[in-house]
Scaffold this active site. Structure first.
Site, PDB file in Angstrom:
ATOM      1  N   ASP A  41     -43.131   0.237  57.910  1.00  0.00           N
ATOM      2  CA  ASP A  41     -44.107  -0.206  58.892  1.00  0.00           C
ATOM      3  C   ASP A  41     -45.202   0.854  58.988  1.00  0.00           C
ATOM      4  O   ASP A  41     -44.918   2.045  59.157  1.00  0.00           O
ATOM      5  CB  ASP A  41     -43.427  -0.397  60.248  1.00  0.00           C
ATOM      6  CG  ASP A  41     -44.404  -0.777  61.336  1.00  0.00           C
ATOM      7  OD1 ASP A  41     -44.879   0.145  62.030  1.00  0.00           O
ATOM      8  OD2 ASP A  41     -44.698  -1.962  61.486  1.00  0.00           O
ATOM      9  N   ALA A  42     -46.459   0.423  58.881  1.00  0.00           N
ATOM     10  CA  ALA A  42     -47.571   1.376  58.829  1.00  0.00           C
ATOM     11  C   ALA A  42     -47.634   2.230  60.088  1.00  0.00           C
ATOM     12  O   ALA A  42     -47.895   3.447  60.009  1.00  0.00           O
ATOM     13  CB  ALA A  42     -48.891   0.632  58.629  1.00  0.00           C
ATOM     14  N   ASP A  95     -50.526  -6.351  47.895  1.00  0.00           N
ATOM     15  CA  ASP A  95     -50.884  -7.174  46.740  1.00  0.00           C
ATOM     16  C   ASP A  95     -51.505  -6.355  45.616  1.00  0.00           C
ATOM     17  O   ASP A  95     -51.706  -6.857  44.504  1.00  0.00           O
ATOM     18  CB  ASP A  95     -51.836  -8.300  47.147  1.00  0.00           C
ATOM     19  CG  ASP A  95     -53.034  -7.792  47.962  1.00  0.00           C
ATOM     20  OD1 ASP A  95     -53.519  -6.682  47.690  1.00  0.00           O
ATOM     21  OD2 ASP A  95     -53.469  -8.510  48.887  1.00  0.00           O
ATOM     22  N   ASP A 150     -55.977  -2.175  55.111  1.00  0.00           N
ATOM     23  CA  ASP A 150     -56.056  -3.546  54.586  1.00  0.00           C
ATOM     24  C   ASP A 150     -54.911  -4.352  55.189  1.00  0.00           C
ATOM     25  O   ASP A 150     -53.951  -4.713  54.514  1.00  0.00           O
ATOM     26  CB  ASP A 150     -55.969  -3.514  53.055  1.00  0.00           C
ATOM     27  CG  ASP A 150     -56.166  -4.888  52.439  1.00  0.00           C
ATOM     28  OD1 ASP A 150     -56.678  -5.779  53.125  1.00  0.00           O
ATOM     29  OD2 ASP A 150     -55.784  -5.060  51.262  1.00  0.00           O
TER      30      ASP A 150
END
Length: 572
Positions: free
Chosen positions: A390-391, A336, A415
């Site tokens: 994907d982290a 975001d 986050d």
């Protein structure tokens, strides 16, 4: 003249339909192939219904492990019940199979719409989930004995060979249905329309088999009754397809309130944005043309509220930016752009890498007037590099290089969604933090959003224990002000999210009684507080941070085991 059957000449009772050869309009070999083709289609449709229930239940209720277990166990049990009940229909297998397929097409095709309606207007969907799993399972289970009877009537063969042929077609159909759901139906048509179209295919396949291939087994009355039933089913499914869009709009309004203005189904999740395009709380609280402050929901969970997000993101970012270098920053999640907004307020920041799974969220963060204004167009800053990945996998790839070739980050900001969400448990695992620690600079800091520390203290302290298990020293802290509707976790278990324009009951506890929880970590015990050059903060003070640290130190729960990929402790 046609000779009477042997039973009539001898006075013996007529054999049941299950024992007589079928009178087919095509050769037996082709008829058998057509029966197996219908087995293939019905198996594909059945698995689509099953996956649809699991996917929708996971979205509406949460906890994919529990919902998948409920659907699969109830459905398999119901299949056994259906197989037993179908024994009574074997004497009239053709008309029985036609009725079963018409019922399955209607129940399976409308199941997604019915579940969503229960969730949106009645606030819960668990009982409907169990009911549809039971009904669909019974109807799927009834197919096998009837199809076995029909295929034996086409051409007699040993039972083992017939079972092998039937199950081969069934399993291959299940494979096609299982692949079609995530790669074709869901992205191409969505959950509601995809289920309705699957029901239509199911109805047509069953009707063609019975009304054409086995039509000579039916009386004129039975043919017309079955034809009328299938026509009614197809008409209802077609009406559902036509009404799917306005139905979704009405259901979404019932869930999120009348201010919902953006609703997109990305390849990862459903993204809904309510409120208007005016500035948020952190930028003057303007609401011109908005009907309310901006709120962002991911899969029905509130992730951003413009009235409170500044407190969350300030508490997440600024303690980690103190106590050492901050030239290179890594943000895991945060698509975001709000955490990046806070990071870029430091002039010493040279580069920020954002690793976000959902390109749809990134697109909205850049292009939506309200969200872009709230994040101050942070993702367009030349210092920011955005990676769609994907982290966990991204960290794993970065860690494959040698110690001298890996990029070292001064600050890593995690986050990510709450660990109570099943899909997020790997992002709060020992393995994940081990990979992140390998990318930390020698004096770097890692900060983690760790879930609600009071309402779910075991979950929060398990995160802290897992971070410590990779050799990092931790400072836990918390901040008050988390909204009652903030459900970035845990998995939803009590009905629908409250509408964005709903009134808050007078008896609701004050927001100050609810907290966000964070964990700051480093190779050596990190200093805690705000940097001397920290920018002015809208709703956070050094004293409030110290109070949040003291409270968590006092409430510490020791001895909790770390969460791993093989044993995710957050679901205990």
């Amino acid at each position: 003249m046609i000779d009477p059957p042997e039973s009539a000449r001898t006075g013996a009772p007529s054999p049941p339909e299950a024992m007589t050869p079928a009178r087919l309009p095509v050769p037996a070999g082709l008829g058998r192939l057509l029966v197996l083709a219908v087995v293939f289609v019905c198996a594909a449709c059945g698995l689509v219904y099953e996956l649809e229930l699991v996917a929708l239940a996971t979205y509406l209720v949460g906890d994919s492990v529990t919902q998948a277990s409920v659907v699969l166990s109830v459905m398999v049990f119901a299949m056994g019940v259906g197989a037993l009940l179908a024994k009574r229909l074997r004497c009239r297998a053709a008309i029985g199979f036609g009725a079963v397929e018409a019922g399955l097409a209607l129940v399976g095709g409308s199941s997604a719409m019915a579940l969503y309606a229960c969730f949106a207007w009645f606030g819960q969907s668990r009982s409907a989930l169990v009911g549809f799993s039971l009904a669909i399972g019974i109807l799927i289970g009834a197919e096998v004995p009837l199809l076995m009877t029909l295929i034996q009537r086409v051409r007699r063969q040993d039972a083992g060979g017939a079972v092998a042929d039937l199950f081969a077609a069934d399993y291959v159909g299940a494979l096609v249905g299982g692949l079609a759901f995530p790669f074709l139906l869901l992205p191409g048509f969505g959950q509601l329309t995809g289920a309705l179209l699957t029901g239509a295919v199911n109805a047509v396949a069953g009707a063609v088999l019975v009304l054409w291939l086995f039509r000579r087994d039916l009386s004129a009355r039975a043919r017309w009754a079955l034809l009328g039933a299938n026509a009614l089913v197809l008409a209802l499914l077609a009406a559902g397809v036509v009404l799917a869009t306005p139905f979704e709009r009405a259901a979404r309004q019932a869930v999120y309130g009348s201010s919902a203005r953006v609703a997109v189904q990305t390849g990862v999740q459903e993204v809904v944005m309510t409120g208007g395009t005016g500035a948020g709380a952190g930028a003057g609280r303007g609401r011109k043309g908005s009907g309310g402050p901006l709120a962002l929901y991911l899969d029905g969970r509130l992730r951003v509220s413009a009235e409170t997000e500044f407190r969350y993101h300030e508490a997440l970012v600024h303690p980690a930016m103190a106590g050492g270098p901050r030239g290179r920053v890594l943000v895991l999640g945060g698509g975001d752009g709000l955490a990046v907004r806070e990071i870029l307020r430091y002039r010493s920041v040279r580069s920020v890498t954002v690793v976000e799974l959902d390109p749809g969220v990134l697109r909205l963060a850049r292009t939506d007037p309200g969200l872009a204004r709230l994040n101050r167009h942070s993702l367009a800053d030349p210092r920011v590099r955005v990676v769609t990945a994907d982290a966990f996998e991204w960290l794993r790839q970065q860690g494959m290089g040698g110690p001298g070739r890996r990029a070292a980050y001064d600050v890593i900001v995690s986050d990510l969604p709450d660990p109570g969400i099943t899909a997020s448990t790997k992002l709060y695992s020992q393995e994940f933090y081990g990979l992140a620690a390998r990318l930390l600079a020698r004096d770097g800091r890692l900060v983690v959003h760790a879930g609600p520390p009071v309402e779910r203290s075991r979950l929060y302290w398990t995160v802290e224990s897992t971070v410590r298990s990779v050799g990092l020293a931790t400072v836990p802290y918390r901040l008050s002000g988390r909204p009652a509707a903030f459900s970035g976790g845990p998995d939803r278990s009590a009905g629908a999210v409250p509408p964005a324009d709903a009134e808050v009951p007078a008896a609701a506890p004050p927001a100050g009684d609810r907290y966000w929880g964070f964990v700051l970590a480093a190779r050596h015990r990190p200093s805690f507080g705000l940097a001397p050059d920290a920018p002015p903060l809208a709703g956070l003070s050094a004293e409030e941070l110290r109070a949040g640290r003291r409270a968590e130190t006092h409430d510490r729960r020791a001895g909790l085991p770390a969460s791993t990929l093989m044993h995710p402790r957050y679901l205990d």
